[in-house]
Design an enzyme around this catalytic site. Structure first.
Site, mmCIF file in Angstrom:
data_model
loop_
_atom_site.group_PDB
_atom_site.id
_atom_site.type_symbol
_atom_site.label_atom_id
_atom_site.label_comp_id
_atom_site.label_asym_id
_atom_site.label_seq_id
_atom_site.Cartn_x
_atom_site.Cartn_y
_atom_site.Cartn_z
ATOM 1 N N GLY A 16 0.822 -1.207 0.000
ATOM 2 C CA GLY A 16 0.000 0.000 0.000
ATOM 3 C C GLY A 16 0.854 1.253 0.000
ATOM 4 N N SER A 18 1.525 3.503 -2.413
ATOM 5 C CA SER A 18 1.327 4.491 -3.471
ATOM 6 C C SER A 18 0.813 5.834 -2.976
ATOM 7 C CB SER A 18 0.371 3.945 -4.535
ATOM 8 O OG SER A 18 -0.924 3.738 -3.980
ATOM 9 N N ARG A 19 0.270 5.866 -1.751
ATOM 10 C CA ARG A 19 -0.270 7.141 -1.258
ATOM 11 C C ARG A 19 -0.291 7.164 0.266
ATOM 12 N NH1 ARG A 19 -5.891 6.801 -0.042
ATOM 13 N NH2 ARG A 19 -6.736 4.707 -0.370
ATOM 14 N N TYR A 159 -12.708 -2.714 11.625
ATOM 15 C CA TYR A 159 -11.358 -2.140 11.554
ATOM 16 C C TYR A 159 -10.605 -2.338 12.867
ATOM 17 C CZ TYR A 159 -7.723 1.338 10.535
ATOM 18 O OH TYR A 159 -6.519 1.976 10.315
ATOM 19 N N ALA A 161 -11.125 -4.612 15.147
ATOM 20 C CA ALA A 161 -10.824 -6.032 15.304
ATOM 21 C C ALA A 161 -9.603 -6.428 14.475
ATOM 22 C CB ALA A 161 -12.026 -6.879 14.904
ATOM 23 N N LYS A 163 -7.095 -4.520 13.466
ATOM 24 C CA LYS A 163 -5.859 -3.921 13.973
ATOM 25 C C LYS A 163 -5.449 -4.515 15.320
ATOM 26 C CE LYS A 163 -5.101 -1.161 10.525
ATOM 27 N NZ LYS A 163 -3.924 -1.348 9.652
ATOM 28 N N ILE A 192 -4.110 10.912 11.810
ATOM 29 C CA ILE A 192 -3.063 11.381 10.906
ATOM 30 C C ILE A 192 -3.678 12.116 9.718
ATOM 31 C CG2 ILE A 192 -1.072 10.705 9.510
ATOM 32 C CD1 ILE A 192 -0.731 10.159 12.517
#
Length: 250
Positions: A16, A18-19, A159, A161, A163, A192
């Protein structure tokens, strides 16, 4: 290897990349001297721009389309990295998605898709890189978690769960692979400033910022710096840990 370029001679894989946070990590690792391979699921142009930015500063980079939830695609990608660069010393599992919804409205498919990409995807990559790292008797695996794993958040049960499980995976793999000289750690960012958070209403951003002791939203560079540290020689005796980058939010 110099102090300014502590990762000289190493190859890093950033999923991941690319950005957003992944892009910042890729650029920072390249600045530290590593050759960098990045993966993307969509956004070939953005990935090509990251590669170009690294090459323009004298670095070496490569990108490949890869859905980390697909174990065969991951195995093929890791093999390509090894063939292209000859080794793989640093792996950053950054690829992840969200599909937010309150549990009363969340579809099982939304839960499964987040778990598949975030958790299974991280496991797929760890599994694929473990063997070459064991053969090399060394390596750094850095998994991206989130402050949501600790705090929880309404509408993000899938999400959170994924992480939280990534942190448990990190601790387990650190015990499995430590005797081979491989460290496994996680970085857990807070709120962020990324494209994803730009869509949050200004009132919500202000409310969240008010909860952060340092009084500001984090930058992608804040996260990249933490990853760079865990990849560096200075972190050689750190494993099984979660480094929180959240301005004191948790």
């Amino acid at each position: 290897m110099s102090v300014e370029r502590p990762l000289e001679g190493l190859t890093a894989l950033v999923t991941g990349g690319s950005r957003g946070i992944g892009r910042a990590i890729a650029l920072d690792l390249a600045q530290a001297g590593a050759a960098v391979a990045i993966t993307y699921r969509k956004g070939a142009e953005a990935a090509a721009a990251v590669v170009k930015a690294i090459e323009e500063t004298g670095g070496s980079a490569w990108s490949a389309e890869c859905d980390v939830a697909d174990e065969n695609a991951v195995d093929a990608c890791v093999q390509q990295v090894l063939e292209r660069f000859g080794s793989l010393g640093i792996v950053v599992n950054n690829a992840g998605i969200t599909a937010d919804q309150l549990i009363l409205r969340m579809k099982p498919a939304d839960f499964d898709s987040v778990i598949s990409t975030n958790l299974r995807g991280t496991w797929n990559v760890c599994r694929a890189v473990a063997r070459p790292m064991v053969r090399a008797r060394g390596g750094r695996i850095i998994n991206l978690s989130s402050v949501i794993a600790q705090r929880g958040n309404a509408g993000q049960s899938n999400y959170a769960a994924s992480k939280g499980a990534i942190e448990a995976l990190t601790r387990s793999l650190s015990r499995e692979l430590g005797s081979r000289g491989i460290t496994v750690n996680a970085v857990a960012p807070g709120f962020i400033d990324t494209d994803m958070t730009h869509s949050v209403a200004e009132s919500v951003r202000e409310a969240l910022t008010a909860q952060i002791p340092l009084g500001r939203i984090g930058s992608v560079e804040d996260v990249a710096g933490a990853v760079r540290f865990l990849a560096s020689p200075q972190a050689a005796y750190i494993t099984g840990q979660v480094l929180h980058v959240n301005g004191g939010l948790y």
